[in-house]
Design a protein around this motif. Structure first.
Motif, PDB file in Angstrom:
ATOM      1  N   ALA A 176       0.818  -1.221   0.000  1.00  0.00           N
ATOM      2  CA  ALA A 176       0.000   0.000   0.000  1.00  0.00           C
ATOM      3  C   ALA A 176       0.847   1.264   0.000  1.00  0.00           C
ATOM      4  CB  ALA A 176      -0.910   0.002   1.224  1.00  0.00           C
ATOM      5  N   ASP A 177       2.165   1.118  -0.070  1.00  0.00           N
ATOM      6  CA  ASP A 177       3.087   2.252   0.010  1.00  0.00           C
ATOM      7  C   ASP A 177       3.277   2.856  -1.381  1.00  0.00           C
ATOM      8  OD1 ASP A 177       5.255   3.992   0.316  1.00  0.00           O
ATOM      9  OD2 ASP A 177       6.202   2.718   1.827  1.00  0.00           O
ATOM     10  N   ARG A 178       2.920   4.104  -1.534  1.00  0.00           N
ATOM     11  CA  ARG A 178       2.986   4.747  -2.854  1.00  0.00           C
ATOM     12  C   ARG A 178       4.416   4.997  -3.336  1.00  0.00           C
ATOM     13  NH1 ARG A 178      -2.015   9.165  -2.829  1.00  0.00           N
ATOM     14  NH2 ARG A 178      -3.689   7.631  -2.493  1.00  0.00           N
ATOM     15  N   ARG A 179       5.397   4.763  -2.474  1.00  0.00           N
ATOM     16  CA  ARG A 179       6.785   4.888  -2.935  1.00  0.00           C
ATOM     17  C   ARG A 179       7.121   3.816  -3.974  1.00  0.00           C
ATOM     18  NH1 ARG A 179      10.226   4.701   2.473  1.00  0.00           N
ATOM     19  NH2 ARG A 179       8.627   3.105   2.883  1.00  0.00           N
ATOM     20  N   TYR A 180       6.419   2.707  -3.911  1.00  0.00           N
ATOM     21  CA  TYR A 180       6.659   1.632  -4.869  1.00  0.00           C
ATOM     22  C   TYR A 180       5.729   1.819  -6.050  1.00  0.00           C
ATOM     23  CZ  TYR A 180       9.114  -0.236  -0.866  1.00  0.00           C
ATOM     24  OH  TYR A 180       9.961  -0.380   0.202  1.00  0.00           O
ATOM     25  N   THR A 181       6.310   1.947  -7.222  1.00  0.00           N
ATOM     26  CA  THR A 181       5.524   2.304  -8.402  1.00  0.00           C
ATOM     27  C   THR A 181       5.551   1.264  -9.516  1.00  0.00           C
ATOM     28  OG1 THR A 181       7.431   3.487  -9.349  1.00  0.00           O
ATOM     29  CG2 THR A 181       5.896   4.758  -7.965  1.00  0.00           C
ATOM     30  N   VAL A 182       6.349   0.214  -9.348  1.00  0.00           N
ATOM     31  CA  VAL A 182       6.463  -0.771 -10.418  1.00  0.00           C
ATOM     32  C   VAL A 182       6.965  -2.093  -9.836  1.00  0.00           C
ATOM     33  CG1 VAL A 182       8.868  -0.213 -11.004  1.00  0.00           C
ATOM     34  CG2 VAL A 182       7.335  -1.110 -12.780  1.00  0.00           C
ATOM     35  N   THR A 183       6.637  -3.184 -10.540  1.00  0.00           N
ATOM     36  CA  THR A 183       7.197  -4.495 -10.202  1.00  0.00           C
ATOM     37  C   THR A 183       8.161  -4.910 -11.307  1.00  0.00           C
ATOM     38  OG1 THR A 183       5.479  -5.760 -11.362  1.00  0.00           O
ATOM     39  CG2 THR A 183       5.079  -5.202  -9.030  1.00  0.00           C
ATOM     40  N   ALA A 184       8.978  -5.906 -11.015  1.00  0.00           N
ATOM     41  CA  ALA A 184       9.895  -6.449 -12.020  1.00  0.00           C
ATOM     42  C   ALA A 184      10.148  -7.919 -11.718  1.00  0.00           C
ATOM     43  CB  ALA A 184      11.218  -5.688 -12.015  1.00  0.00           C
ATOM     44  N   ILE A 185      10.431  -8.667 -12.758  1.00  0.00           N
ATOM     45  CA  ILE A 185      10.873 -10.051 -12.580  1.00  0.00           C
ATOM     46  C   ILE A 185      12.380 -10.018 -12.359  1.00  0.00           C
ATOM     47  CG2 ILE A 185      11.156 -12.292 -13.677  1.00  0.00           C
ATOM     48  CD1 ILE A 185       8.528 -11.862 -15.103  1.00  0.00           C
ATOM     49  N   THR A 186      12.812 -10.557 -11.242  1.00  0.00           N
ATOM     50  CA  THR A 186      14.218 -10.476 -10.861  1.00  0.00           C
ATOM     51  C   THR A 186      14.706 -11.796 -10.285  1.00  0.00           C
ATOM     52  OG1 THR A 186      15.818  -9.296  -9.461  1.00  0.00           O
ATOM     53  CG2 THR A 186      13.590  -9.588  -8.562  1.00  0.00           C
ATOM     54  N   ARG A 187      15.990 -12.054 -10.440  1.00  0.00           N
ATOM     55  CA  ARG A 187      16.636 -13.202  -9.797  1.00  0.00           C
ATOM     56  C   ARG A 187      17.390 -12.775  -8.531  1.00  0.00           C
ATOM     57  NH1 ARG A 187      16.792 -17.434 -13.646  1.00  0.00           N
ATOM     58  NH2 ARG A 187      16.624 -16.738 -15.813  1.00  0.00           N
ATOM     59  N   ALA A 188      17.317 -11.493  -8.191  1.00  0.00           N
ATOM     60  CA  ALA A 188      18.182 -10.935  -7.160  1.00  0.00           C
ATOM     61  C   ALA A 188      18.047 -11.611  -5.805  1.00  0.00           C
ATOM     62  CB  ALA A 188      17.913  -9.432  -7.016  1.00  0.00           C
ATOM     63  N   PHE A 189      16.854 -12.074  -5.459  1.00  0.00           N
ATOM     64  CA  PHE A 189      16.635 -12.628  -4.128  1.00  0.00           C
ATOM     65  C   PHE A 189      16.934 -14.114  -4.030  1.00  0.00           C
ATOM     66  CE2 PHE A 189      13.809  -8.885  -4.210  1.00  0.00           C
ATOM     67  CZ  PHE A 189      14.275  -8.220  -3.076  1.00  0.00           C
ATOM     68  N   THR A 190      16.591 -14.884  -5.055  1.00  0.00           N
ATOM     69  CA  THR A 190      16.697 -16.345  -4.936  1.00  0.00           C
ATOM     70  C   THR A 190      17.440 -17.031  -6.078  1.00  0.00           C
ATOM     71  OG1 THR A 190      14.637 -16.865  -6.120  1.00  0.00           O
ATOM     72  CG2 THR A 190      14.456 -16.352  -3.753  1.00  0.00           C
ATOM     73  N   GLY A 191      17.769 -16.306  -7.129  1.00  0.00           N
ATOM     74  CA  GLY A 191      18.395 -16.945  -8.271  1.00  0.00           C
ATOM     75  C   GLY A 191      17.407 -17.537  -9.249  1.00  0.00           C
ATOM     76  N   ARG A 192      16.113 -17.517  -8.904  1.00  0.00           N
ATOM     77  CA  ARG A 192      15.040 -17.892  -9.816  1.00  0.00           C
ATOM     78  C   ARG A 192      14.250 -16.649 -10.158  1.00  0.00           C
ATOM     79  NH1 ARG A 192      12.804 -22.907 -11.104  1.00  0.00           N
ATOM     80  NH2 ARG A 192      11.009 -21.685 -11.775  1.00  0.00           N
ATOM     81  N   ALA A 201      11.440 -14.119 -10.215  1.00  0.00           N
ATOM     82  CA  ALA A 201      10.297 -13.886  -9.337  1.00  0.00           C
ATOM     83  C   ALA A 201       9.908 -12.419  -9.445  1.00  0.00           C
ATOM     84  CB  ALA A 201      10.633 -14.241  -7.897  1.00  0.00           C
ATOM     85  N   ARG A 202       8.608 -12.143  -9.444  1.00  0.00           N
ATOM     86  CA  ARG A 202       8.147 -10.764  -9.578  1.00  0.00           C
ATOM     87  C   ARG A 202       7.977 -10.132  -8.200  1.00  0.00           C
ATOM     88  NH1 ARG A 202       6.340  -7.697 -13.509  1.00  0.00           N
ATOM     89  NH2 ARG A 202       6.121  -9.439 -14.986  1.00  0.00           N
ATOM     90  N   ALA A 203       8.589  -8.945  -8.043  1.00  0.00           N
ATOM     91  CA  ALA A 203       8.561  -8.227  -6.778  1.00  0.00           C
ATOM     92  C   ALA A 203       8.426  -6.736  -7.020  1.00  0.00           C
ATOM     93  CB  ALA A 203       9.854  -8.500  -5.994  1.00  0.00           C
ATOM     94  N   LEU A 204       7.984  -6.018  -5.988  1.00  0.00           N
ATOM     95  CA  LEU A 204       8.053  -4.560  -6.037  1.00  0.00           C
ATOM     96  C   LEU A 204       9.518  -4.158  -6.176  1.00  0.00           C
ATOM     97  CD1 LEU A 204       5.626  -3.573  -3.126  1.00  0.00           C
ATOM     98  CD2 LEU A 204       5.156  -3.476  -5.582  1.00  0.00           C
ATOM     99  N   VAL A 205       9.767  -3.159  -6.996  1.00  0.00           N
ATOM    100  CA  VAL A 205      11.145  -2.703  -7.186  1.00  0.00           C
ATOM    101  C   VAL A 205      11.529  -1.806  -6.012  1.00  0.00           C
ATOM    102  CG1 VAL A 205      12.714  -1.392  -8.650  1.00  0.00           C
ATOM    103  CG2 VAL A 205      11.015  -2.914  -9.687  1.00  0.00           C
ATOM    104  N   ASN A 206      12.306  -2.384  -5.092  1.00  0.00           N
ATOM    105  CA  ASN A 206      12.829  -1.627  -3.954  1.00  0.00           C
ATOM    106  C   ASN A 206      14.333  -1.448  -4.145  1.00  0.00           C
ATOM    107  OD1 ASN A 206      13.756  -4.199  -3.422  1.00  0.00           O
ATOM    108  ND2 ASN A 206      12.691  -4.428  -1.463  1.00  0.00           N
ATOM    109  N   GLN A 207      15.014  -0.945  -3.127  1.00  0.00           N
ATOM    110  CA  GLN A 207      16.435  -0.647  -3.273  1.00  0.00           C
ATOM    111  C   GLN A 207      17.263  -1.897  -3.545  1.00  0.00           C
ATOM    112  OE1 GLN A 207      17.403   2.635  -3.354  1.00  0.00           O
ATOM    113  NE2 GLN A 207      19.252   1.737  -4.245  1.00  0.00           N
TER     114      GLN A 207
END
Length: 356
Positions: A267-283, A285-291
Motif C-alpha cells: 500500500a506504500d505509494r513509494r513503490y511504483t512498479v514491479t519487475a521479474i528479478t533473480r536478485a533474491f533467490t536466483g530464480r 520472481a516478480r517483486a516490487l522494485v525496492n532498493q
C-alpha cells in the motif's frame, strides 16, 4: 459483473474435491502468507486453497497439514517445490556474495556470507510423508515430478496439479499423467513456475496463454497471474479456465500470514512498479522494485537454491529491522488493487455474479 451461466460452458470438469470449490482459488504462497489459518479461512468460505510447503521440512509440512485436517475441511491441498536446481559456479556465487556486502553493511548484518549450498527442499521426505498421510490435492511448481512420484501420489488418492507457463510445459504435464494444470501468466507475483533455468516467462496476456494451452491439451486448468477483479475472473472463465487463482489480491487480507512489513509495502505509494528479478533467490520472481532490486538485479546470476540461501539472512535482517527496502516484496503487476480487508470480503468481490 453479470454473466449468464452459458458463458462458462467451455470449462472442462474438475475432479473432486476441486469441483466443489467456488471459481476463485487461493494460490499457495511460500514464506508465510499461506499459513494453516489462512488456508482454513479460505476453505471454510468454499474456495480451494493450499498450504505452501516450499522452504519447510517434511516434519513442519505435516504439522501444518494436521492443523488444517483438524478443521474437518477437505477443500485443501499442499504445494511442493519440485527439485530443479539452477547450478551456479563458485566464482559466480562469490562475486554475488561480494556484491551484497554493501547491503549487509547497511542492515548492520555482520555475519559471514553463507557457503554455497544446494539442496532439494526435503523433496523425498515430503513426498514420502504425503504418501503415508495423503491429502486431497498435491500441486507442483518449478518442474515436473517423476512418473514414480506421480504414480505414488495417485495410488493414495491425491489429485495432482502441475504449474505450467507455456504450451510446451502443458503438453509434457499432460503426458506425465497429472490431473489439472495451473496456468501461470507473466503478471504473477512471486516465483515464476517456469521449468527452464535460463528462461523467463513469455510476456503475453494471461487470456492469450490460456487459449493457447486450451488448444494444446485436454486437461482442465486453473488460470492465475495478475488477477485483480471479478471482471478478470469472468474473462478467464469465458476463455476456458475451470477456475481462476489469486495471490497478490489476498496478500493484505486480515487472515494472510504475510508479514506486516510486506502488507504495508503493497500500500506504500513509494513503490511504483514491479519487475521479474533473480536478485533474491536466483530464480525469476516478480517483486516490487525496492532498493535491493535496484542495487542487485543487474548482477544477479541464475542460481537457485544457492542464492536463496545466500540472501536469506539479509532478508531476515531486513524484516527484523522493519526495512522493506531490502525485503523480497513479492507482488503481481496489479498489486495496487490489493485491499486490507477480511478474506471473505475480498473473495466475495472477486467471484463473478452469474445471474442473468
Amino acid at each position: 459483473m453479470h454473466l449468464d451461466d452459458s458463458h462458462f460452458g467451455t470449462a472442462r470438469p474438475l475432479p473432486a474435491p476441486l469441483d466443489r470449490s467456488k471459481p476463485v482459488w487461493v494460490a499457495p504462497m511460500a514464506g508465510g502468507p499461506s499459513s494453516p489459518a489462512f488456508v482454513i479461512a479460505a476453505a471454510s468460505l468454499g474456495h480451494f486453497s493450499q498450504l505452501a510447503a516450499g522452504y519447510k521440512s517434511a516434519g513442519a509440512m505435516i504439522q501444518e497439514v494436521d492443523q488444517v485436517r483438524k478443521s474437518g475441511l477437505e477443500l485443501f491441498g499442499v504445494n511442493l517445490f519440485v527439485p530443479n536446481p539452477h547450478p551456479i559456479t563458485a566464482d559466480a556465487y562469490d562475486a554475488y556474495a561480494n556484491a551484497l556486502r554493501r547491503t549487509a553493511h547497511r542492515l548492520h548484518y555482520e555475519g559471514a556470507p553463507e557457503k554455497l549450498r544446494e539442496d532439494d527442499d526435503d523433496w523425498e521426505a515430503k513426498v514420502a510423508a504425503l504418501v503415508a498421510e495423503p491429502v486431497p490435492v498435491v500441486s507442483f511448481t518449478f518442474g515436473l515430478p517423476s512418473a514414480t512420484v506421480i504414480d505414488a501420489l495417485h495410488s493414495v488418492g491425491s489429485v495432482l496439479i502441475q504449474t505450467v507457463t507455456s504450451t510446451s510445459e502443458a503438453r509434457q504435464a499432460e503426458e506425465a499423467g497429472v490431473d489439472v494444470l495451473a496456468v501461470q501468466g507473466y503478471a504473477a507475483g512471486g516465483h515464476s513456475g517456469i521449468w527452464n533455468a535460463d528462461a523467463l516467462p513469455a510476456d503475453i496476456p494471461l487470456a492469450v496463454l490460456v487459449e493457447q494451452v486450451a488448444a494444446a491439451v485436454s486437461l482442465p486448468f486453473v488460470a492465475a497471474g495478475g488477477v485483480a477483479t471479478s471482471a478478470d475472473v469472468a474473462a478467464l472463465l469465458c476463455v476456458g479456465a475451470s477456475a481462476v487463482g489469486v495471490g497478490t489480491a489476498v496478500l493484505r487480507a486480515t487472515e494472510s500470514g504475510a508479514s506486516p512489513l510486506h502488507k504495508a509495502a503493497l500500500a506504500d505509494r513509494r513503490y511504483t512498479v514491479t519487475a521479474i528479478t533473480r536478485a533474491f533467490t536466483g530464480r525469476p520472481a516478480r517483486a516490487l522494485v525496492n532498493q535491493f532490486v535496484v542495487d542487485h538485479d543487474a548482477a544477479s546470476p541464475s542460481g537457485y537454491p544457492a542464492l536463496h540461501h545466500l540472501t536469506k539472512p539479509l532478508r531476515a535482517a531486513a524484516l527484523a529491522a522493519g526495512d522493506a527496502s531490502a525485503l523480497n516484496l513479492w507482488a503481481g503487476q496489479r498489486w495496487e488493487t490489493a485491499r486490507d480487508a477480511p478474506l471473505a470480503s475480498i473473495l466475495a468481490a472477486l467471484v463473478p455474479d452469474t445471474t442473468a
